[in-house]
Design an enzyme around this catalytic site. Structure first.
Site, PDB file in Angstrom:
ATOM      1  N   GLY A 184      16.960 -50.577  50.910  1.00  0.00           N
ATOM      2  CA  GLY A 184      16.272 -49.348  51.244  1.00  0.00           C
ATOM      3  C   GLY A 184      17.260 -48.243  51.560  1.00  0.00           C
ATOM      4  CB  CYS A 185      16.985 -44.569  51.332  1.00  0.00           C
ATOM      5  SG  CYS A 185      15.346 -44.349  52.051  1.00  0.00           S
ATOM      6  CE1 TYR A 186      15.592 -42.282  57.104  1.00  0.00           C
ATOM      7  CE2 TYR A 186      13.629 -43.445  56.388  1.00  0.00           C
ATOM      8  CZ  TYR A 186      14.232 -42.276  56.811  1.00  0.00           C
ATOM      9  OH  TYR A 186      13.497 -41.126  56.934  1.00  0.00           O
ATOM     10  N   GLY A 224      22.246 -46.485  54.682  1.00  0.00           N
ATOM     11  CA  GLY A 224      22.999 -45.600  55.571  1.00  0.00           C
ATOM     12  C   GLY A 224      23.383 -46.271  56.877  1.00  0.00           C
TER      13      GLY A 224
END
Lengths: 349, 349, 349, 349
Positions: free
Chosen positions: D158-160, D163
Site C-alpha cells: 500500500g502507499c501509506y 512510506g
C-alpha cells in the site's frame, strides 16, 4: 555513466543551471540515452553540488556547478544557454567564436526576434551579436525542421509562442485563416521563473487569476513575427496572457475568422494531416494541459463558435515550451530521432 | 434570534439548501441584520439538522431541512429557489399562486431567457410558466434596478453573464463598443456545483485547465440576449468558458473593437462614471479574482491591445455571481440599502 | 462613516498595516459595527492610499498609510501592532507610556513568552520592555478571559499555539491528559507572511509538502509554556510544523496518552462542556480547515487510536490564529460581546 | 514497437487499466525498454481505444481495452492486477492456475495481510485464495528483495505502508527504535482513486485539510504487521492519515523514542548505510514530496525533537507507492536492474 555511453554520447554543457529551465534540462538529460552532462554553470552557486541545490537529482548527478564563462564549455558538443537575455547572447557570441564546432541552443529571447524588434522590446539597445542573430534558426521543429538541422545557433522559442504557433501557424500557412488573431493564453506559474516575487508568492497567486502585461508582453512580437513568417503574410495579433494557479502548463485559446468557405472540419482535417507523423503534436478531442504535463507533447483542436473559430493548444511550458523543445532541437542537430530521451505521455493525474 | 430582529426582519425561505448556492445563502444570511431564515428545504436531507450537513454552520443555525413543497414556504416574505431548472419554475409558479404577497428570487436559469430561447437551450419543451416569465425581472441591479424593485419574481443572473454584462453592457449601452464580442471566461470549479463528477474530481481538475462546452454553453444565449437588450441592438457573442483549478471566482476577458474614435481612456472614464455610486462594482487597475473572493464586489478594467480593446471583470461566482447578488436583489425588493449584510471586501490572501 | 458610529465607536490604530495580519484586520474592521479605523501605518508605503496597495479594499477605505511612530496613534482607544518582533515591543512600550489610556494588542511574539524564553528564542538579547511583559495578558479568550479583560497590553497568541492550546489546554487543566504531547501541525502558506521567499514561491510550494524547522520553531516554547500554565504542571511538547499547499488554515493533530481510566468519550464530553457557551469554538464530528475558513471559529474533536488519543483542531490562521482573535480581544477589552463584527461561518467551498 | 524489442521484451498484461494505478502503469511501461504492453482490460471500457479514454497516451498506444477475464492474459509473462480487493485475488487465483509460468503483481490489498487480518479488515469473509496468500511475497524490494525474486505472486505494498516502512523498518530491524510508533501521514488526493466522490470533489478538497478514518484505516494493520515482521518483534502503531490538497505525494511523519543511547546521528548514519546502494531511496536534508513527484524515488530523514525522534519520508503515492514499485518488482522478477524504465528524478516544480 557507463563507458559506452560516454564514448558515443553528445557532450552537453548548460549555462545557468539553477533556474527552472536549467533544472528541467537536468531532469530530462539525466535519463537521455545519448547525452552526457559534462558541465553545468551557475554564478550564484559556483562550487556547490548540483544535487544539494536541486534535491530531486539526489543520486543521479555528482557534478558541482562551475563558473559561467565561455572557457567552461571547452569540449562540449552542445551548449544550452539558460542565462537571462542579454547575458545569453554575449556568452553564445563569445563561446561560439572560441569553439566553432559547438552547437548552441539558446533558451533566452536573444535570438528569437530580428534586430529592430529586439531593440524595441528588450531594453532599447542594439543586439550584441547581430551577425549570429541573422544566422540563428527559430527552433520550432514541427515548422522549421530543415533550417534547424543546419544551424549552429538555435533560438529556442518562448513558451507562449510555442503554444500559439503550433495552433495557428500551419493553418495560416495553408491559408485557412488569416487574422486578425486574438490570442488569450493562460499559463502556470513556473513561467514566472524561479526567483521569488510578489506576483508568484503562493498566498497571492493561489485562488487568484488575472491578466497581466496586457498589450505589453514581450512574447507578443515573437508570436506576430513568426506567425507572419510561417504564413508568408503579415499577421495582426492581440496577445493577452493570464496567470493561473497551477505549476505548469499553457493553454492557448485563440480566435480568428476562417477564410471564406473554410469550415472547422477543414481546420481539423488540416491538423490531422500536418501533424500526422509528428511524435509530439496531436489533434485531440479535449484540450487540457493535464494531458501533456511533464511531457514534450502538445495537443490541439478547434471549434466553431458564432462568427469565430476557437483554436486551443496545450503544452507544458517547461518541456515543449522550453527545455524539452531544446532537447528536441539537440536531437535534430545531432541526427537522432527527435523524440529520444523525451517523455511523450503526460503525467495524469 | 433576538425578538426585535424577528419582529422587523424579512422572513426568508430557501428551496434547495444543500447545494453551493443554498449554503452560500445560509452563510451570508446568517449574519444579515434584517433577515430571518425561517425555512430551508432539501428533499435529499429532509429532517436532518442543517448544521450537521453543513458543519461550517455549527453553532449558528438550529433548523432542520424540510421537504421541498410550496406549503413549506407559508409565511415567508421572500423565497430563494436554488432548485434545478425546470423544478424551480414549477415551484415558483405554484408557490407564487399560493402566496401572492411573497417575493421570489430564482437562482436557476428558469426566468432568464425568453420562452423561445428557453425551449431551444433547456430541453426542448415549452416554459412551464410563460406568464410569470413575461413578468420576471432580470436581477442585475446595477443595470436593471428600477425594474427589479417592482417585480414579484426576480431571475437571478448566471455567473458568467454577470461577469460579462458588468464589463460590457454599460459600454454597449453608451455606444462605445458594438461587437462582435469575444468572451473568454475562466471559472473556478465551484461553478460546476456540489455533485461529484469526473470533470470536478480533484486529481483530474487540479493542475488542469481546459475550455469546455465551446459554442454550446447555456450561458451564451443569456449573455447575448441581455447584452442586446441593455444595448438596444443585437449583439453577436462568441462565448468560451474554461475551468481553472481554484474554488471560486470568474475572470472574464472580453475582446471587441471600440466604436470609431473611441479610446480606451473613454472606456475607462465610462466605467468610472457609470459605477461611481455603486457599492459593489469598481474600476480598478489590476483585475484579479482574489480581490473579490468571498465578497459581492466586482472589479472591471480595460486595455488597448492591437486592434482590439480587452475588457476584464472579476467576480466571486458564488457571491456576486449567485447568492450575494440574490441577497442584493432581496435588499432592493424590500427597500433596504442594497449592501446590507453583504461583504464588500475580498478575502486576501 | 456615519456620525453616530464615529461618536460611539472604538477608535482603532494599526501599526504595520501592509502585511497579512494588518490587511486582515482591515478586512474585518471595515465591517465592524463598533470600530472606526483612524490610522494605519506602514513605513514602506507611507503616504500611499491603502485601497491602492490593497485593492480588495477599493471603495471601503479612503485613508492613506502614515509613518510608524508612536505619535501617529494619538487619540486611539486601541492599537493593534502588526510590526515584527522587537520593533513591536519598542513601539508598544513607547506609545503606552505616551498614551496611558490606550489599549495595545500585540500580534507579534513580543509579549507571549517570559523574559528568559524570549531571550533564548528571539535573538539572544534581553526583552526591551520587561515591565510591560510582566503585566501583559496572553490573549486566548476561551482560556484567559478574566485576565485579558483587565489588561492594558494583550499578547495575541501565535497561530500554531492557538490551534494546539484550544485542543489540549482544557483537557490538561482537567487532568484528562498529561503528556508528553506530540503536536503535528499543518499550516497554509499565508502563515509564512507576505514577503516573497523561496519557501513560499508558488511553483516550489504548490504540490509540495514538507516538515520544517523541526525542533526549532519559535512556537514550540509558546505552546509548552502556556500549556504548562493552563494545566498547572509542566508539559513536555514535541512540535513539528508542516507547510501545506493552501492559502489559509491550520490543522493541528496532537497525540498523547489519556490519564488512567479516561476514555475518548470523556474527552469529547469535556469538549462539549468546556466549549458549550463559546461563540467560536465547537466540538464537531469532522475536523476540516475548510469549515472555518475566513471565520474566527475553531473546530475540535478527538479519537482513540491504539495506545494514544488523537486530538485535532482546525482554525483559520489569519483569523482565529491572528487578526480575528485580536478583534475578539478588542471586543472583550471594551466590554462588547466577543463576537461582534467577526464572521462565525466558514466560507465553503 | 520495434521487432527487436518485441522479441526480447517482457509481455505485460494489465487487469483493470482505467483507474489511476492502471493508467500510471501505462505511462511508465510505454517508455520501458524491456516491456511490451500486450493486453489491458477494463470491464467498464471494453472495446474502447485506450488512448481515447486516457488522452495523455495519444499517439503512444493503439490497443483497445479487453474484457477482464483470466483468458485475456494468455501469453503474458507478467500480469499487473489493478482490480479492487476481492476481485483481484479471484482473478490472480484463476489466472495463476491457468498460466503457471506467468508472474502476478497484485496492486490491490489482497495479498498483503495474513488470512486472519484480511478477514478482520476486508469485509469479514475468508480469503479467497489462502494457499496463494501464504506464498505471496511482500513487494518492498529494499526490504524484501530476495524473497520477491523467487515469488510467483507479489503483493505490491500500500502507499501509506511504503512510506512508513521505508522510514521505520530498517531502524526497527537494527534495534535503533522500538515503538510505540505514531505515524501521521499526509496524502495527495489521487490516493482516493479515480471514482468521483464527495471526499475528493475539487471545491470540497482544495483549500481543505482533514484527518480521516482515524483508527480505522485499512493500511494500519499492514504497517503494523510488516513493521513487526521486518523488526522481528511486535510493533505498536497508531496511524492517522490526512488528505492534503495536492494531486500526488505522501509525506509520512512518524514519532518514536530511540532505543537507549541511540542518537539522531546514529539513525541518520543507519539510513546512509542501509540505503547506500539503493537506486531509489535516499537520505536527504529536506524531505519534501515535490522532490520525488512523478518518480520512483523516496527521500527520508530524521530529527531530534524533545523526547522523540521525528522520522519523515516522501514518496509519490502513484509511483513508489503503487505502479512504479510494481514495475520495480517486475524488473526484479525478470532479472533486470531494478531501475530500468523508471524515472528517478522528481518533477520540480
Amino acid at each position: 555513466m557507463n563507458y559506452l555511453k560516454a564514448m558515443t554520447s553528445i557532450k552537453v554543457g548548460i549555462a545557468g543551471g539553477t533556474g527552472y529551465t536549467g533544472s528541467e534540462l537536468l531532469r530530462l538529460l539525466s535519463g537521455h540515452p545519448k547525452a552526457e552532462i559534462c558541465v553545468v554553470t551557475s554564478n550564484s552557486c559556483t562550487g556547490k553540488k548540483i544535487a544539494v541545490e536541486l534535491p530531486a537529482l539526489t543520486g543521479q548527478l555528482s557534478l558541482s556547478f562551475e563558473k559561467t564563462e565561455s572557457d567552461s564549455f571547452d569540449g562540449c558538443d552542445v551548449v544550452f544557454s539558460c542565462l537571462p537575455h542579454g547575458a545569453s547572447a554575449e556568452l553564445v557570441a563569445k563561446a561560439s567564436a572560441q569553439f566553432p564546432k559547438t552547437k548552441f541552443i539558446d533558451l533566452s529571447a536573444d535570438f528569437r526576434l530580428d534586430g529592430a524588434s529586439y531593440k524595441q522590446w528588450y531594453g532599447g539597445h542594439d543586439h550584441p551579436a547581430p551577425d549570429l542573430l541573422s544566422r540563428a534558426a527559430y527552433g520550432l521543429p514541427e515548422l522549421n525542421r530543415a533550417t534547424i538541422a543546419k544551424a549552429n545557433v538555435v533560438a529556442n522559442p518562448g513558451c507562449y509562442p510555442t503554444g500559439a504557433l503550433l495552433a495557428l501557424a500551419p493553418l495560416a500557412k495553408l491559408g485557412l485563416v488569416s487574422g486578425p488573431y486574438i490570442v488569450d493564453s493562460k499559463s502556470g506559474v513556473s513561467g514566472a521563473g524561479k526567483e521569488p516575487s510578489r506576483g508568484a508568492h503562493f498566498p497571492d497567486t493561489n485562488e487568484a487569476l488575472r491578466p497581466y502585461n496586457v498589450g505589453k508582453h514581450r512574447h507578443a512580437p515573437e508570436i506576430a513575427m513568426h506567425l507572419s513568417a510561417f504564413a508568408g503574410k503579415t499577421a495582426s495579433v492581440s496577445f493577452t496572457p493570464h496567470l493561473v494557479p497551477m505549476n505548469r502548463g499553457i493553454l492557448t485559446t485563440a480566435y480568428a475568422k476562417p477564410a471564406p468557405g473554410v469550415t472547422v472540419e477543414d481546420i481539423r482535417a488540416a491538423y490531422d494531416k500536418v501533424y500526422a507523423d509528428e511524435p509530439f503534436v496531436h489533434h485531440v478531442e479535449e484540450v487540457d494541459v493535464k494531458n501533456v504535463r511533464g511531457s514534450n507533447s502538445a495537443h490541439v483542436n478547434a471549434w466553431q463558435n458564432g462568427d469565430f473559430v476557437v483554436f486551443a493548444s496545450a503544452i507544458d511550458n517547461l518541456v515543449k515550451g522550453a527545455s524539452g523543445q531544446a532537447i528536441q532541437n539537440m536531437n535534430l542537430l545531432f541526427g537522432h530521432a527527435e523524440d529520444i530521451g523525451l517523455p511523450k505521455v503526460g503525467i495524469t493525474p
